[in-house]
Structure formats: structure tokens, C-alpha cells
Design an enzyme around this catalytic site. Structure first.
Site, PDB file in Angstrom:
ATOM      1  N   TRP A   1       0.718  -1.275   0.160  1.00  0.00           N
ATOM      2  CA  TRP A   1      -0.089   0.055   0.032  1.00  0.00           C
ATOM      3  C   TRP A   1       0.795   1.261  -0.180  1.00  0.00           C
ATOM      4  O   TRP A   1       0.338   2.390  -0.198  1.00  0.00           O
ATOM      5  CB  TRP A   1      -0.699   0.225   1.174  1.00  0.00           C
ATOM      6  CG  TRP A   1      -0.173  -0.279   2.378  1.00  0.00           C
ATOM      7  CD1 TRP A   1      -0.326  -1.443   3.169  1.00  0.00           C
ATOM      8  CD2 TRP A   1       0.724   0.305   3.384  1.00  0.00           C
ATOM      9  NE1 TRP A   1       0.534  -1.653   4.191  1.00  0.00           N
ATOM     10  CE2 TRP A   1       1.283  -0.380   4.315  1.00  0.00           C
ATOM     11  CE3 TRP A   1       1.038   1.798   3.355  1.00  0.00           C
ATOM     12  CZ2 TRP A   1       2.008   0.193   5.147  1.00  0.00           C
ATOM     13  CZ3 TRP A   1       2.073   2.262   4.037  1.00  0.00           C
ATOM     14  CH2 TRP A   1       2.355   1.583   5.013  1.00  0.00           C
TER      15      TRP A   1
ATOM     16  N   CYS B   1      10.163   1.401   1.805  1.00  0.00           N
ATOM     17  CA  CYS B   1      11.520   0.602   2.159  1.00  0.00           C
ATOM     18  C   CYS B   1      13.029   1.208   1.766  1.00  0.00           C
ATOM     19  O   CYS B   1      13.953   0.716   2.617  1.00  0.00           O
ATOM     20  CB  CYS B   1      11.318  -0.522   1.136  1.00  0.00           C
ATOM     21  SG  CYS B   1       9.869  -1.707   1.541  1.00  0.00           S
TER      22      CYS B   1
ATOM     23  N   GLU C   1      11.165  -7.929  -3.224  1.00  0.00           N
ATOM     24  CA  GLU C   1      11.497  -6.769  -2.871  1.00  0.00           C
ATOM     25  C   GLU C   1      10.983  -6.615  -1.427  1.00  0.00           C
ATOM     26  O   GLU C   1       9.803  -6.129  -1.493  1.00  0.00           O
ATOM     27  CB  GLU C   1      11.370  -5.612  -3.970  1.00  0.00           C
ATOM     28  CG  GLU C   1      12.162  -4.414  -3.676  1.00  0.00           C
ATOM     29  CD  GLU C   1      11.387  -3.331  -2.673  1.00  0.00           C
ATOM     30  OE1 GLU C   1      11.630  -3.174  -1.437  1.00  0.00           O
ATOM     31  OE2 GLU C   1      10.440  -2.421  -3.063  1.00  0.00           O
TER      32      GLU C   1
ATOM     33  N   GLY D   1       6.944  -6.277  -0.384  1.00  0.00           N
ATOM     34  CA  GLY D   1       6.224  -6.363   0.970  1.00  0.00           C
ATOM     35  C   GLY D   1       7.078  -6.568   2.008  1.00  0.00           C
ATOM     36  O   GLY D   1       8.176  -6.535   2.061  1.00  0.00           O
ATOM     37  N   SER D   2       6.576  -7.269   3.013  1.00  0.00           N
ATOM     38  CA  SER D   2       7.240  -7.638   4.427  1.00  0.00           C
ATOM     39  C   SER D   2       7.879  -8.845   4.153  1.00  0.00           C
ATOM     40  O   SER D   2       7.648  -9.634   3.101  1.00  0.00           O
ATOM     41  CB  SER D   2       6.238  -7.849   5.331  1.00  0.00           C
ATOM     42  OG  SER D   2       5.365  -8.949   5.216  1.00  0.00           O
TER      43      SER D   2
ATOM     44  N   HIS E   1      -3.479  -6.558  -4.704  1.00  0.00           N
ATOM     45  CA  HIS E   1      -3.053  -5.423  -4.073  1.00  0.00           C
ATOM     46  C   HIS E   1      -3.174  -5.600  -2.678  1.00  0.00           C
ATOM     47  O   HIS E   1      -4.088  -6.386  -2.171  1.00  0.00           O
ATOM     48  CB  HIS E   1      -3.686  -4.202  -4.618  1.00  0.00           C
ATOM     49  CG  HIS E   1      -2.852  -2.960  -4.792  1.00  0.00           C
ATOM     50  ND1 HIS E   1      -1.834  -2.777  -3.663  1.00  0.00           N
ATOM     51  CD2 HIS E   1      -2.620  -1.970  -5.590  1.00  0.00           C
ATOM     52  CE1 HIS E   1      -1.134  -1.536  -4.065  1.00  0.00           C
ATOM     53  NE2 HIS E   1      -1.665  -1.248  -5.445  1.00  0.00           N
TER      54      HIS E   1
END
Length: 461
Positions: A136, A268, A234, A212-213, A161
Site C-alpha cells: 500500500w 523501504c 523486494e 512487501g514484508s 493489491h
């Protein structure tokens, strides 16, 4: 997490959505496979025409989609408009460069003869439908930097998403449809995280990309590995921002503020750990803290707001816990550090000094406007502190000494080294990390080739 638009500035839910059922997912997978069989045979010229139209459409929609992003995830609306503009530029860049990036490659004639052939070349062919699991924080850019090269390569996209940006997700599908792409070339899947595995295991889905995480990346990589499907990940980052004695301190401190709080600190590749040589530590810390304290925090829809709310309540709470843990363990709060008493998910720009390895914030990613300051005794110590993290996405170095630049480029464990400036992504440069920041590359020629069948073609004599 429900699929819903929840305004992070107020905590109020404005729209909710039903997730696709099994039949809905099946229809979209079938449409993706059918679209791929047609799209893969189109020319680069036709793909470029469509992508240019999509970029023009996005430019026309810039103010509306920026407002949507801000309401859904809280970024200042000025930054949201800049994100939309950046996406349009990247689309045009790939439209103009993809044919050259994916042109046939011919080995040396002597090598062809040595192989016993009369001709040989390498051709980049598309793989098929690619699943993109996207976050997001940059709800347009993260998707476009996948979609633009994927569509130009002849692939088709399936977007899962983040559940808190459904309106942006649906807009992206609509954008490509309005630009003239055939039905099925780019589709949004309104599904929860539990449905991702089933989609990824479907044989029609050939590959996946995730931003994301780390836990989300592990989950997708595990399933893709079991299915032997290509992935690009990533993940998180805790980027160092190293300041040496020869640096322009005023400029370094000014850019440091932007590098830490862009997108409300939820990036990030944001600089998060500020590692400063002892000779200039106090001077830099004073300038940097003053800049962080002066930031205007407020309504993200206001034109003069520099920092808005965090995107989710859980994210705000996680960030507060990291700061509280550091303070309890002896960190010094130079500014910020306290939750404001107001509706919504706010956290103030915060600077922590005297950070030590026994604090969680030293090893974990602070995803919000919280900076940690470290005092380095010399270059070797700066490198040691910079690399003392499980992440390796990018890095920033401020020095006028070229020999120091060479050392940092050689020794920093990161996918990028930005000298006398903040890390940023550009379609011409590869983007990605090492260690637990993931693998593979996005953007540039490296990124567009990630989801290609790199095919050797050989002709006998």
C-alpha cells in the site's frame, strides 16, 4: 484484514468490498491466459502505442487518483500527485526503450563457428500471466514499475493489491482497459492473503513478483519454490545514511530529513539509520533534529502538509513499540517519540540517539518517521554499523573523498549506493536488494528480463 478504504487520518471506513469467490477468480485466470495468447504475438510498436495511451490517461487522471491514494493510505496529496506523474514517465520510458532492451542478442561469430553452427542468437520471449502481490505504501508506483515492463515484454498481469487500497487497485485495471488493452491483459484480483496460494499454484500463472514484508515474501517464495516458478522479491530495508567529515553538512542534513520522512516515513528505501563520523556528529545531529522538528504534520489533503498519518493502526502501534523499547533501553529522544492524542493513526517525526544493538530498532525496520543516530569513529566503523542489519536494500553516502566512495561501494552490503544524494528509483536503473531485502531486480533492462524466457536459438551449418 477486510478489503476496505479506511481513512488513516480519521480511522473512519468509507467503503468496503467483497472478495472474489472461486468462480470469480477462475474467470479472471481464464481471461488472463486467453489474453496472453494474443498479447504475446503483438509487436513492440503496438505495445508501445497502448502504453503511451495509458500514460496519457494517467496524466489526465492525476488529481483524482492522487486524492484517492491520499484518502486510502495517508500520503500527502502533493506527494501523491508526484507519484502519479512518476508512473506516467516510467510507462513512457518502457514504451520507448523495451524493443531495444529485448532485442535479439548475437554471440561472437567465432563462438558460433566453434559450436558447429551457422548462426545463433538469444531471444527474449514472454512467460505468461504474472501475479503481482503489491503493498500500500506506493500504491501506484509499485504496480506500474512491474506492469509497464511486463506488458511491454508480452506478459499479462494479475494484481493482488494490499487490502487497504482497493480503490487504487481497481483504478489500475480500469486505466489499462481505458487505454485500449484487450480484456484480461491486466486484472485486479480483490482477494485476501489466504487466497494468494491458490492463485500462485494455478498452472496458468507462470511467475510472481512481490513487494512487501519479509513474512509475506517468505510465504510467496515457499509456494513458488514448491511449484518451481520464478519470483522476484523486494522486501524490507533499513538503509544506512553515512555522513563523513568532508560532506556538505547543511545539504546532507537537509536531504536527510526528506530521505527519512518521504511518504510519511513508510518507504523501504527511506534512509533509516544515520551513521555520522564523530568529528561532525554533533553538528549534523543538531541540523537534522532541527529539520525533523520543523516539519508540518497535518491533514494529508492540505497542500502544505509534509507528514501525514501512518497508513494503518497496526503499523502505528508497531512503530510506537519500537520507540518505547529503545527509550526503555537507554535511547535518547531528540525530538518526537510520543503518541498524539487525536483520531487517526499519527506518529510524530522522531529522532533517537544513543541507539545500541540490544534495542529492537537496531535490527528491525522502523516503518514510519523515526530516525536512529549512530556515532562512527572512522570509515571502518561506519561500514561495520551500516552492515550490521539483516537488510541490504540501498544505502546513502555523503563524502567528497573519492577514495572513501570507492571503499563504500566495495564494502556496503546493499543493492544500491547513492553518493551525496538520497536513494530514489528510476526506470533506467536496476532496483533491488540483497540479504533479507529480497532478490532479483526491477526496472531497467535487468527488470524487464526477469520475466522472460531467455531462449537460445541455434542453426546448424
Amino acid at each position: 484484514m477486510p478489503i476496505a478504504t479506511v481513512n488513516p487520518a480519521t480511522g473512519e471506513t468509507s467503503r468496503t468490498y467483497d472478495a472474489l469467490d472461486d468462480d470469480g477468480i477462475e474467470r479472471r485466470l481464464a481471461a488472463a491466459e486467453a489474453a496472453f495468447q494474443c498479447h504475446r504475438t503483438t509487436s513492440f510498436a503496438e505495445r508501445a502505442r497502448l502504453l503511451h495511451r495509458a500514460a496519457d490517461t494517467l496524466d489526465a487522471d492525476q488529481r483524482d487518483i492522487a486524492h484517492t491514494m491520499t484518502v486510502e493510505m495517508g500520503k500527502p496529496v502533493v506527494q501523491a500527485r508526484a507519484e502519479a506523474a512518476k508512473c506516467a514517465r516510467a510507462m513512457r520510458w518502457y514504451a520507448d526503450h523495451a524493443a531495444g532492451l529485448l532485442a535479439d542478442e548475437e554471440p561472437a561469430e567465432t563462438d558460433v563457428k566453434d559450436s558447429g553452427g551457422s548462426r545463433a542468437y538469444v531471444r527474449y520471449r514472454p512467460l505468461g500471466p504474472v501475479l503481482a502481490v503489491m503493498p500500500w505504501n506506493f500504491p501506484l508506483w509499485q504496480v506500474i514499475r512491474f506492469a509497464a515492463p511486463a506488458l511491454m515484454a508480452g506478459n499479462v498481469g494479475l494484481l493482488k493489491h494490499a487490502s487497504n487500497v482497493p480503490q487504487t487497485a481497481l483504478y489500475l485495471e480500469e486505466l489499462f482497459h481505458r487505454a485500449g488493452y484487450p480484456q484480461g491483459c491486466f486484472q485486479t484480483l480483490l482477494i485476501g492473503s489466504k487466497a494468494v496460494e491458490g492463485v500462485l499454484r494455478d498452472p496458468r500463472v507462470r511467475a510472481a513478483t512481490l513487494t512487501g514484508s519479509e513474512p509475506a515474501g517468505r510465504a510467496v517464495a515457499a509456494v513458488a519454490g514448491d511449484e518451481v516458478k520464478k519470483t522476484v522479491l523486494e522486501l524490507g530495508g533499513s538503509d544506512p545514511y553515512v555522513v563523513m567529515p568532508s560532506a556538505d553538512l547543511d545539504r546532507a542534513a537537509e536531504i536527510a530529513v526528506t530521505a527519512r520522512v518521504q511518504n510519511n516515513g513508510q518507504s523501504c528505501i527511506a534512509a533509516k539509520r544515520f551513521i555520522v563520523h564523530a568529528d561532525v556528529f554533533d553538528a549534523f545531529a543538531e541540523r537534522f533534529t532541527e529539520g525533523m522538528r520543523a516539519l508540518k504534520v497535518g491533514d494529508p489533503l492540505a497542500e502544505d502538509t509534509q507528514v501525514g498519518p501512518l497508513a494503518t493502526e497496526q503499523g502505528r502501534d508497531d512503530l510506537a513499540e519500537l520507540v518505547d523499547d529503545a527509550v526503555e533501553a537507554g535511547a535518547t529522544v531528540l525530538c518526537g517519540g510520543e503518541l498524539p492524542d487525536r483520531p487517526g493513526w499519527w506518529y510524530p517525526p522522531t529522532v533517537l540517539a544513543d541507539v545500541t544493538p540490544d534495542m529492537r530498532v537496531h535490527h528491525e525496520e522502523a516503518f514510519g518517521p523515526v530516525a536512529t543516530l549512530y556515532r562512527a569513529t572512522d570509515l571502518d566503523d561506519a561500514v561495520r554499523i551500516a552492515n550490521d542489519t539483516p537488510f541490504g536494500l540501498s544505502s546513502n553516502v555523503w563524502t567528497r573523498d573519492e577514495s572513501e566512495v570507492d571503499r563504500f561501494v566495495r564494502d556496503l552490503e546493499a543493492g544500491g549506493v547513492f553518493v551525496n544524494g538520497m536513494t530514489a528509483s528510476h526506470p533506467a536503473f536496476p532496483f533491488g536488494g540483497v540479504k533479507r531485502s529480497g532478490y532479483g531486480r526491477e526496472l531497467s533492462g535487468h527488470g524487464i528480463r526477469e520475466f522472460c524466457n531467455i531462449t537460445t536459438v541455434w542453426h546448424g551449418a
